[in-house]
Design a protein around this motif. Structure first.
Motif, short mmCIF file in Angstrom:
data_model
loop_
_atom_site.label_atom_id
_atom_site.label_comp_id
_atom_site.label_asym_id
_atom_site.label_seq_id
_atom_site.Cartn_x
_atom_site.Cartn_y
_atom_site.Cartn_z
N LEU A 49 0.82 -1.21 0.00
CA LEU A 49 0.00 0.00 0.00
C LEU A 49 0.86 1.26 0.00
CD1 LEU A 49 -3.00 -0.87 2.36
CD2 LEU A 49 -2.81 -1.07 -0.13
N CYS A 70 -8.82 0.77 -4.00
CA CYS A 70 -7.81 -0.13 -3.45
C CYS A 70 -8.22 -1.60 -3.54
CB CYS A 70 -7.53 0.25 -1.99
SG CYS A 70 -6.21 -0.74 -1.24
N ASP A 71 -9.44 -1.92 -3.15
CA ASP A 71 -9.88 -3.31 -3.17
C ASP A 71 -9.82 -3.89 -4.58
OD1 ASP A 71 -10.31 -3.26 -0.47
OD2 ASP A 71 -12.48 -3.01 -0.60
N LEU A 74 -6.18 -4.66 -5.53
CA LEU A 74 -5.68 -5.86 -4.86
C LEU A 74 -6.31 -7.13 -5.43
CD1 LEU A 74 -5.42 -4.65 -1.15
CD2 LEU A 74 -3.72 -4.55 -2.99
N ILE A 120 0.66 -7.86 0.89
CA ILE A 120 -0.68 -8.09 1.39
C ILE A 120 -0.81 -9.57 1.75
CG2 ILE A 120 -1.66 -6.19 0.05
CD1 ILE A 120 -2.78 -8.31 -1.91
N ASP A 146 -1.51 -5.14 3.95
CA ASP A 146 -2.86 -4.58 3.90
C ASP A 146 -3.44 -4.33 5.29
OD1 ASP A 146 -2.71 -7.35 3.94
OD2 ASP A 146 -4.55 -7.68 2.81
N TRP A 149 -0.54 0.76 5.75
CA TRP A 149 0.46 1.12 4.75
C TRP A 149 1.81 1.43 5.39
CZ3 TRP A 149 3.15 5.66 4.84
CH2 TRP A 149 2.62 6.71 5.59
#
Length: 234
Positions: A49, A70-71, A74, A120, A146, A149
């Motif tokens: 992150l 963000c989701d 990832l 993550i 995750d 950050w």
């Protein structure tokens, strides 16, 4: 003489030759097509992150956009990382001494093995499963990129999880962080943890030593010396 060992992954346990870094950048570029990667900036030891944040700031993209997407980034990365693990597993190297050391540590009743990594959670699992190293670690009590950050926030998260699951309180030099960058050495200083720097990454040895780790090893081949380092009274 209880010990909670928090291992970094990349360039500490394995060398992946940038395979998953490429996947991560591709996932980010699919969401933000016009990003620019900063030149001459090392991302070693930083959380996934944090890397996202630095690239977006360099590209003049507001960080609020990262929060929104963000989701999705990832998820894209997870898919690419799984495919890369299937296609390039033979190119990923377990670093010298790692298997022998982990086998010996796993036999020690006073030691709990887990991870503290900028990856993550799903990325960490994919990387270690790729080389069958996942069985050595308790994934319920580590800390991941995750979770926060800021890598400096991760040691406290890992310690808290260990206490909740195991009913054991770890503090100070009972907690051992092992990694190849200055970020590994420094992230636990506020908790007074024991730090072990290893010279298996790209970080210059003198730079690592300049951050005053408790111990330094060129690699993880000397399992006897490593055990002495984590058990020494300090």
């Amino acid at each position: 003489m209880k010990r909670l060992l928090l291992f970094d992954i990349d360039s500490t346990l394995i060398c992946s030759k940038g395979i998953w870094g490429k996947c991560f950048l591709e996932a980010l570029q699919e969401v933000f097509p016009h990003i620019q990667k900063p030149q001459n900036v090392s991302f070693a030891g930083k959380t996934d992150l944090q890397i996202c944040r630095e690239i977006l700031m360099y590209s003049n993209i507001p960080l609020i956009e990262l929060e929104k997407k963000c989701d999705f980034i990832l998820q894209r990365y997870e898919g690419k990382a799984h495919k890369a693990a299937q296609q390039y597993a033979d190119k990923v190297e377990i670093l010298p001494g790692v298997i022998t050391l982990l086998q010996r540590l796993k036999q020690q009743k006073n030691i709990t093995l887990t991870l503290l990594t900028g990856n993550i959670f799903v990325g960490a699992k994919i990387k270690l499963c790729c080389k069958n190293l996942d069985a050595f670690f308790d994934f319920e009590i580590g800390a991941w990129g995750d979770d926060n950050w800021d890598r400096h926030k991760l040691p406290a998260i890992a310690v808290s999880r260990a206490q909740k699951k195991l009913g054991i309180s770890f503090s100070g030099k009972e907690v051992v962080i092992i990694g190849d960058t200055i970020h590994d050495v420094n992230c636990g200083k506020s908790l007074g943890v024991r730090s072990i720097a290893v010279g298996t990454g790209k970080q210059d040895k003198n730079v690592l030593l300049g951050e005053n780790p408790d111990f330094y090893f060129d690699n993880l081949e000397d399992d006897k010396a490593f055990l002495e380092a984590i058990n020494r009274v300090m």
